[in-house]
Design a protein around this motif. Structure first.
Motif, mmCIF file in Angstrom:
data_model
loop_
_atom_site.group_PDB
_atom_site.id
_atom_site.type_symbol
_atom_site.label_atom_id
_atom_site.label_comp_id
_atom_site.label_asym_id
_atom_site.label_seq_id
_atom_site.Cartn_x
_atom_site.Cartn_y
_atom_site.Cartn_z
ATOM 1 N N UNK A 130 -14.941 26.636 -4.650
ATOM 2 C CA UNK A 130 -14.639 25.229 -4.396
ATOM 3 C C UNK A 130 -14.520 24.533 -5.750
ATOM 4 N N UNK A 131 -13.462 23.771 -5.927
ATOM 5 C CA UNK A 131 -13.212 23.092 -7.202
ATOM 6 C C UNK A 131 -13.050 21.601 -6.927
ATOM 7 N N UNK A 132 -14.009 20.800 -7.412
ATOM 8 C CA UNK A 132 -13.932 19.355 -7.234
ATOM 9 C C UNK A 132 -12.963 18.752 -8.250
ATOM 10 N N UNK A 133 -12.049 17.919 -7.776
ATOM 11 C CA UNK A 133 -11.127 17.200 -8.650
ATOM 12 C C UNK A 133 -11.197 15.709 -8.390
ATOM 13 N N UNK A 134 -10.788 14.923 -9.381
ATOM 14 C CA UNK A 134 -10.864 13.470 -9.266
ATOM 15 C C UNK A 134 -9.593 12.820 -8.759
ATOM 16 N N UNK A 135 -8.672 13.596 -8.170
ATOM 17 C CA UNK A 135 -7.417 13.034 -7.685
ATOM 18 C C UNK A 135 -7.630 12.016 -6.576
ATOM 19 N N UNK A 136 -6.773 10.983 -6.575
ATOM 20 C CA UNK A 136 -6.833 9.941 -5.554
ATOM 21 C C UNK A 136 -5.455 9.785 -4.915
ATOM 22 N N UNK A 137 -5.427 9.413 -3.655
ATOM 23 C CA UNK A 137 -4.162 9.309 -2.934
ATOM 24 C C UNK A 137 -3.279 8.179 -3.458
ATOM 25 N N UNK B 245 -20.604 11.137 -1.411
ATOM 26 C CA UNK B 245 -21.876 11.863 -1.435
ATOM 27 C C UNK B 245 -21.919 12.890 -0.305
ATOM 28 N N UNK B 246 -21.436 12.490 0.866
ATOM 29 C CA UNK B 246 -21.367 13.413 2.004
ATOM 30 C C UNK B 246 -20.493 14.618 1.670
ATOM 31 N N UNK B 247 -19.374 14.399 0.997
ATOM 32 C CA UNK B 247 -18.463 15.486 0.646
ATOM 33 C C UNK B 247 -19.139 16.455 -0.314
ATOM 34 N N UNK B 248 -19.842 15.933 -1.328
ATOM 35 C CA UNK B 248 -20.539 16.816 -2.269
ATOM 36 C C UNK B 248 -21.579 17.666 -1.540
ATOM 37 N N UNK B 249 -22.334 17.060 -0.656
ATOM 38 C CA UNK B 249 -23.374 17.803 0.051
ATOM 39 C C UNK B 249 -22.769 18.804 1.033
ATOM 40 N N UNK B 250 -21.638 18.448 1.627
ATOM 41 C CA UNK B 250 -20.963 19.367 2.544
ATOM 42 C C UNK B 250 -20.516 20.626 1.809
ATOM 43 N N UNK B 251 -19.948 20.454 0.634
ATOM 44 C CA UNK B 251 -19.502 21.611 -0.157
ATOM 45 C C UNK B 251 -20.697 22.458 -0.581
ATOM 46 N N UNK B 252 -21.782 21.805 -0.976
ATOM 47 C CA UNK B 252 -22.983 22.552 -1.370
ATOM 48 C C UNK B 252 -23.499 23.403 -0.224
ATOM 49 N N UNK B 253 -23.328 22.920 1.011
ATOM 50 C CA UNK B 253 -23.788 23.670 2.171
ATOM 51 C C UNK B 253 -22.830 24.753 2.614
ATOM 52 N N UNK B 254 -21.543 24.589 2.338
ATOM 53 C CA UNK B 254 -20.529 25.536 2.824
ATOM 54 C C UNK B 254 -20.139 26.603 1.814
ATOM 55 N N UNK C 259 -14.829 15.630 9.475
ATOM 56 C CA UNK C 259 -15.244 17.024 9.657
ATOM 57 C C UNK C 259 -14.356 17.882 8.760
ATOM 58 N N UNK C 260 -14.962 18.533 7.780
ATOM 59 C CA UNK C 260 -14.217 19.272 6.768
ATOM 60 C C UNK C 260 -14.372 20.775 6.970
ATOM 61 N N UNK C 261 -13.268 21.473 6.807
ATOM 62 C CA UNK C 261 -13.240 22.916 7.012
ATOM 63 C C UNK C 261 -13.024 23.602 5.668
ATOM 64 N N UNK C 262 -14.087 24.203 5.151
ATOM 65 C CA UNK C 262 -14.002 24.876 3.870
ATOM 66 C C UNK C 262 -13.846 26.380 3.970
ATOM 67 N N UNK C 263 -13.564 26.884 5.168
ATOM 68 C CA UNK C 263 -13.427 28.339 5.335
ATOM 69 C C UNK C 263 -12.208 28.838 4.564
#
Length: 324
Positions: A152-159, A41-50, A192-196
């Protein structure tokens, strides 16, 4: 609060009470599923903000279904501020496409479809000798990203799926040609994610990166999320090729010498019919599927995806070219 997509014709007998995940001494302690959900959820909101024009890759497969469920939760009660994108190979399972369209209509979402068949009809792409179209998805995907200016493109890949995906960060920078360079991976300390990114570049974002296949299924059970019936044991006409059970169809199977038989199978992962294998199974409930996954010693892609067996570095090669 009910925001999930499991309300679309869900099956109550497959979904034990959510409280089964809440066995903890402290009412304030997070279970591992709570922690994973919170991170996503944090990741989705971070992308929405960046980012300005994000999009969610949605195929109707279980990982993209969970991803959409998390996006609905992240922005409820507001609508999801992203559209969806599906790269349609033309060889998809009918049950999955029907599910995709039903969910999109239920939630009033906007769906972009990039069709591999359109590229073949125009002569831009050619059919492969083996009949699989999964490797042909890269060009329709990258051109759709460029055409709609998605940043930004959300994908469902997992490690846990595959070693190339294990190397990728949650925010994965792609250049102006949508190509991936492992040497350009950015540190992600303390979440801390860097979407620049420069003009023309974009980031691929993987909210489920730290999840396992078992986590996904346990979360589906807890959240009462409906899935296409293909994920549960059913009778189906299949044939054997390269150690896998493939669905017979117009895509090019079976060939001479490959006999079709009816077996009780289910699918652990869903992609192009020509490269997605089924597994013998009697698991018709979520409990049975979870028990089956817990006992497995092979990842879902390692066991059932022919496109990952083309070479030792098949997935990494495709990702370098722009594959998700």
């Amino acid at each position: 609060m009910t925001t999930g997509i499991g309300t679309v014709g869900g099956s109550p007998d497959r979904s034990p009470d959510r409280s089964t995940d809440r066995s903890t001494d402290s009412p304030y302690a997070l279970t591992h599923l709570d922690a994973l959900e919170s991170e996503a959820v944090h990741i989705f909101r971070e992308v929405a903000g960046e980012c300005e024009r994000p999009v969610v890759l949605f195929s109707g497969g279980k990982d993209s279904i969970v991803m959409l469920h998390l996006a609905l939760k992240a922005f409820a009660p507001a609508a999801v501020p992203f559209s969806l994108l599906h790269v349609d190979t033309g060889h998809n399972f009918p049950e999955v496409i029907e599910y995709r369209d039903r969910v999109v209509a239920q939630h009033g979402l906007r769906l972009h479809v990039a069709s591999v068949q359109d590229y073949i009809d125009r002569g831009v792409l050619r059919e492969r000798p083996d009949g699989t179209r999964n490797p042909l998805q890269t060009l329709p995907l990258t051109e759709a990203i460029q055409r709609h200016r998605f940043d930004a493109v959300f994908g469902g890949g997992r490690r846990d799926e595959e070693k190339a995906r294990a190397k990728e960060r949650v925010f994965s920078l792609r250049d102006e040609f949508s190509q991936w360079d492992p040497r350009r991976q950015r540190p992600e300390l303390w979440q801390l994610y860097n979407g620049r990114h420069a003009p023309g570049e974009h980031v691929r974002v993987f909210p489920l990166s730290n999840w396992t296949e078992l986590d996904v299924w346990q979360y589906i059970q807890r959240e009462r999320i409906e899935l296409p019936e293909i994920y549960f044991a059913h009778q189906r006409e299949v044939f054997a090729r390269d150690g896998m059970w493939l669905t017979a169809g117009d895509w090019g199977g079976p060939k001479d010498g490959e006999s079709v038989e009816k077996r009780r199978i289910r699918y652990r992962t869903v992609g192009d019919m020509s490269c997605t294998g089924a597994v013998d199974s009697d698991a018709t409930t979520l409990d049975a599927v979870i028990a089956e996954i817990a006992a497995s010693r092979l990842t879902e892609r390692g066991a059932t995806r022919a496109d990952d067996k083309l070479s030792e570095a098949a997935m990494e090669d495709r990702k370098r070219e722009g594959y998700f």
